[in-house]
Design an enzyme around this catalytic site. Structure first.
Site, PDB file in Angstrom:
ATOM      1  N   THR A   1       0.902  -1.091   0.211  1.00  0.00           N
ATOM      2  CA  THR A   1       0.121  -0.074   0.371  1.00  0.00           C
ATOM      3  C   THR A   1       1.195   1.272   0.291  1.00  0.00           C
ATOM      4  O   THR A   1       1.650   1.458   1.178  1.00  0.00           O
ATOM      5  CB  THR A   1      -0.503  -0.280   1.214  1.00  0.00           C
ATOM      6  OG1 THR A   1      -1.521  -0.906   1.047  1.00  0.00           O
ATOM      7  CG2 THR A   1      -1.479   1.320   1.236  1.00  0.00           C
TER       8      THR A   1
ATOM      9  N   HIS B   1      -6.318 -11.186   0.461  1.00  0.00           N
ATOM     10  CA  HIS B   1      -5.513 -10.354   1.094  1.00  0.00           C
ATOM     11  C   HIS B   1      -6.464 -10.876   2.760  1.00  0.00           C
ATOM     12  O   HIS B   1      -7.573 -10.249   3.101  1.00  0.00           O
ATOM     13  CB  HIS B   1      -5.185  -8.705   1.151  1.00  0.00           C
ATOM     14  CG  HIS B   1      -4.620  -8.347   2.354  1.00  0.00           C
ATOM     15  ND1 HIS B   1      -4.188  -8.681   3.819  1.00  0.00           N
ATOM     16  CD2 HIS B   1      -4.610  -6.664   2.502  1.00  0.00           C
ATOM     17  CE1 HIS B   1      -3.294  -8.255   4.154  1.00  0.00           C
ATOM     18  NE2 HIS B   1      -3.599  -7.410   3.448  1.00  0.00           N
TER      19      HIS B   1
ATOM     20  N   ASN C   1      -3.176  -9.676   8.170  1.00  0.00           N
ATOM     21  CA  ASN C   1      -2.621  -8.326   9.002  1.00  0.00           C
ATOM     22  C   ASN C   1      -3.773  -7.457   9.411  1.00  0.00           C
ATOM     23  O   ASN C   1      -4.070  -6.216   9.508  1.00  0.00           O
ATOM     24  CB  ASN C   1      -2.410  -7.194   7.512  1.00  0.00           C
ATOM     25  CG  ASN C   1      -0.900  -7.933   7.499  1.00  0.00           C
ATOM     26  OD1 ASN C   1       0.029  -9.045   7.819  1.00  0.00           O
ATOM     27  ND2 ASN C   1       0.141  -7.419   5.966  1.00  0.00           N
TER      28      ASN C   1
ATOM     29  N   TYR D   1      -7.228  -7.290   8.946  1.00  0.00           N
ATOM     30  CA  TYR D   1      -8.580  -7.021   7.954  1.00  0.00           C
ATOM     31  C   TYR D   1      -9.580  -8.122   7.461  1.00  0.00           C
ATOM     32  O   TYR D   1      -9.840  -8.951   9.143  1.00  0.00           O
ATOM     33  CB  TYR D   1      -7.965  -6.932   6.805  1.00  0.00           C
ATOM     34  CG  TYR D   1      -6.621  -5.766   6.551  1.00  0.00           C
ATOM     35  CD1 TYR D   1      -6.859  -4.073   6.761  1.00  0.00           C
ATOM     36  CD2 TYR D   1      -5.517  -5.514   5.902  1.00  0.00           C
ATOM     37  CE1 TYR D   1      -5.935  -3.342   7.453  1.00  0.00           C
ATOM     38  CE2 TYR D   1      -4.263  -4.853   6.395  1.00  0.00           C
ATOM     39  CZ  TYR D   1      -4.371  -3.511   7.152  1.00  0.00           C
ATOM     40  OH  TYR D   1      -3.851  -2.375   6.674  1.00  0.00           O
TER      41      TYR D   1
ATOM     42  N   ASN E   1      -2.538  -4.293  13.105  1.00  0.00           N
ATOM     43  CA  ASN E   1      -4.005  -3.752  13.583  1.00  0.00           C
ATOM     44  C   ASN E   1      -5.063  -4.632  14.858  1.00  0.00           C
ATOM     45  O   ASN E   1      -6.173  -4.851  13.487  1.00  0.00           O
ATOM     46  CB  ASN E   1      -4.497  -4.029  12.003  1.00  0.00           C
ATOM     47  CG  ASN E   1      -4.020  -3.034  10.727  1.00  0.00           C
ATOM     48  OD1 ASN E   1      -3.678  -2.433  11.409  1.00  0.00           O
ATOM     49  ND2 ASN E   1      -3.925  -4.065   9.546  1.00  0.00           N
TER      50      ASN E   1
HETATM   51  C1  FNR Z   1       2.591  -3.400   3.621  1.00  0.00           C
HETATM   52  N1  FNR Z   1       2.211  -4.651   3.778  1.00  0.00           N
HETATM   53  C2  FNR Z   1       0.851  -5.444   2.776  1.00  0.00           C
HETATM   54  N2  FNR Z   1       1.054  -6.191   3.179  1.00  0.00           N
HETATM   55  C3  FNR Z   1      -0.178  -6.777   2.227  1.00  0.00           C
HETATM   56  O1  FNR Z   1      -0.552  -8.120   2.333  1.00  0.00           O
HETATM   57  N3  FNR Z   1      -0.843  -5.393   1.357  1.00  0.00           N
HETATM   58  C4  FNR Z   1      -0.725  -3.997   1.316  1.00  0.00           C
HETATM   59  O2  FNR Z   1      -1.006  -4.114   0.902  1.00  0.00           O
HETATM   60  C5  FNR Z   1       0.220  -3.734   2.400  1.00  0.00           C
HETATM   61  N4  FNR Z   1       0.846  -2.811   2.440  1.00  0.00           N
HETATM   62  C6  FNR Z   1       2.333  -2.660   2.889  1.00  0.00           C
HETATM   63  C7  FNR Z   1       2.238  -0.898   2.794  1.00  0.00           C
HETATM   64  C8  FNR Z   1       3.857  -1.235   3.106  1.00  0.00           C
HETATM   65  C9  FNR Z   1       4.371   0.512   2.438  1.00  0.00           C
HETATM   66  C10 FNR Z   1       4.846  -2.155   3.940  1.00  0.00           C
HETATM   67  C11 FNR Z   1       6.101  -1.911   4.340  1.00  0.00           C
HETATM   68  C12 FNR Z   1       4.621  -3.113   4.060  1.00  0.00           C
HETATM   69  C13 FNR Z   1       3.306  -5.925   4.334  1.00  0.00           C
HETATM   70  C14 FNR Z   1       4.302  -6.450   3.510  1.00  0.00           C
HETATM   71  O3  FNR Z   1       3.628  -7.087   1.782  1.00  0.00           O
HETATM   72  C15 FNR Z   1       4.923  -7.369   3.704  1.00  0.00           C
HETATM   73  O4  FNR Z   1       4.467  -8.342   4.092  1.00  0.00           O
HETATM   74  C16 FNR Z   1       5.753  -7.090   4.156  1.00  0.00           C
HETATM   75  O5  FNR Z   1       6.502  -5.833   4.152  1.00  0.00           O
HETATM   76  C17 FNR Z   1       7.270  -7.414   5.071  1.00  0.00           C
HETATM   77  O6  FNR Z   1       8.100  -7.771   4.032  1.00  0.00           O
HETATM   78  P1  FNR Z   1      10.116  -7.066   3.601  1.00  0.00           P
HETATM   79  O7  FNR Z   1       9.167  -5.272   3.736  1.00  0.00           O
HETATM   80  O8  FNR Z   1      10.236  -7.201   5.320  1.00  0.00           O
HETATM   81  O9  FNR Z   1      10.867  -7.613   2.812  1.00  0.00           O
END
Ligand code: FNR
Length: 373
Positions: free
Chosen positions: A26, A178, A181, A183, A238
């Site tokens: 996101t 999704h 997290n 939701y 969350n």
């Molecule tokens: C996320 N993450 C996330 N997960 C998801 O399922 N849908 C989403 O839209 C988002 N959005 C999102 C935005 C931002 C800015 C971050 C940093 C993270 C979680 C992401 O997909 C991932 O699981 C985590 O960031 C952990 O992986 P990394 O960053 O350690 O490689």
């Protein structure tokens, strides 16, 4: 030395040429009004497309009431479908595949986002701890959500089906549901957010029902071999968290396996849900290792992976592919950098959410000090 991340992989009906997946992220940079993907978003995704690679595009609200953060690009209006089509065209021209993440935030919203200022919806009227992003980017305490009736649950499933049809029309190669997290789907799964006494609450079987019905509906649109599901069994994002997740998630994953979906995408406990902080939970099992035996098809793992730990996880067979989040934000050419064992750009958390090109499309490619085209 050969890196396992660069061996090919069949995923559902597709063939990937490497196993470095862009995680759904996101970024709150959709065009306004209307939460419509626009030229800046096209550029961002094009920068991150590699031949035979897989991008999972950011969580996209399936309906107006599915939204919980400003400027998140939706997948319910004709304008959004048109905007996303420009994204998928650009990614396809670069030779990559792109799936869209279908998102309903449930109670992790605020009435300022909701049609007619209504309350957010959830399985049960339990407010999340913490604060929401309002429509004007301010923070406000979470409200106590409206409990979905059984008829309204059927309506939400219809919205997932319609969103999947829209994603197909916009040229997405597949969709990811999704279910992670904190939701809506996870709110149904977990006992702290689901105190229903009907067919959607109580027993594990009942709490898993909504997820399976959504997956079934979406798979009917796309075919199961183009649908994935993301889960975070050990996540606490969350205001979520199940005391004993193994049983609940084991049951859910078995149910999803019967639907013959293309992949399961698990977030490891060592990552915070949305990556806002590095969390190193001690003494928790690896989600991918734990559930690997329960899942017969492609398993994607995410969460705090480095190139080295990603290669090790694939080599050990704990996961088939690794999704990178934050490193893909700051490295548009992440696969090339990993292949060459090149240094990685570090990311700037301050520009993760909202804003324009800064921290979005201006991270440089290898060997260049200027932003990628
Ligand atoms: C996320 N993450 C996330 N997960 C998801 O399922 N849908 C989403 O839209 C988002 N959005 C999102 C935005 C931002 C800015 C971050 C940093 C993270 C979680 C992401 O997909 C991932 O699981 C985590 O960031 C952990 O992986 P990394 O960053 O350690 O490689």
């Amino acid at each position: 030395m050969a890196q396992p991340l660069f061996s090919p992989l069949s995923l559902g009906r597709y063939d990937l040429s490497h196993r470095i997946v862009m995680a759904p992220l996101t970024r709150m940079r959709a065009g306004e009004p209307g939460d419509v993907p626009h030229a800046l978003n096209v550029k961002y995704y094009r920068q991150r497309a590699t031949p035979g690679g897989l991008i999972i595009a950011e969580g996209s609200p399936i309906s107006p009431s599915a939204k919980g953060m400003p400027a998140t690009p939706g997948i319910y209006s004709p304008e959004q479908v048109q905007g996303w089509t420009a994204v998928t065209d650009a990614v396809h021209q670069a030779g990559a595949l792109i799936f869209l993440q279908l998102w309903h935030v449930g109670r992790i919203s605020h009435s300022s986002h909701q049609p007619h200022g209504a309350l957010p919806v959830a399985p049960s009227a339990i407010a999340a701890a913490g604060s929401a992003y309002t429509a004007t980017f301010e923070r406000a305490p979470y409200e106590t959500p409206h409990t979905l009736t059984v008829a309204e649950i059927a309506g939400v499933i219809d919205s997932y089906r319609a969103a999947a049809r829209n994603a197909l029309a916009a040229g997405f190669d597949g969709v990811e549901i999704h279910g992670a997290n904190g939701y809506l789907i996870e709110q149904f799964l977990q006992s702290r957010t689901n105190t229903r006494t009907d067919a959607y609450g109580g027993s594990i079987e009942n709490r898993v029902r909504f997820l399976l019905e959504v997956a079934q509906a979406v798979a009917e649109v796309y075919g199961p071999d183009r649908v994935g599901v993301r889960l975070s069994p050990f996540g606490v994002a969350n205001d979520s968290g199940e005391a004993e997740p193994e049983h609940l998630y084991g049951f859910a994953i078995q149910g999803l396996a019967k639907l013959k979906l293309a992949y399961l995408h698990l977030i490891e406990p060592r990552a915070s849900g949305a990556g806002q902080a590095d969390v190193d939970h001690k003494n928790v099992p690896s989600a991918s290792e734990l559930f690997r035996p329960t899942w017969p098809r492609v398993l994607i793992a995410a969460g705090n992976y480095t190139p080295a730990s990603a290669n090790a996880a694939v080599s050990a067979g704990h996961a088939d592919a690794i999704a990178f989040g934050r490193l893909f934000i700051s490295n548009p050419d992440l696969p090339e950098r990993i292949r060459k064992d090149a240094p990685l750009n570090s990311y700037n958390r301050a520009t993760f959410y909202g804003g324009g090109a800064e921290g979005y499309t201006d991270y440089p490619r290898l060997g260049s000090s200027i932003a990628a085209e």
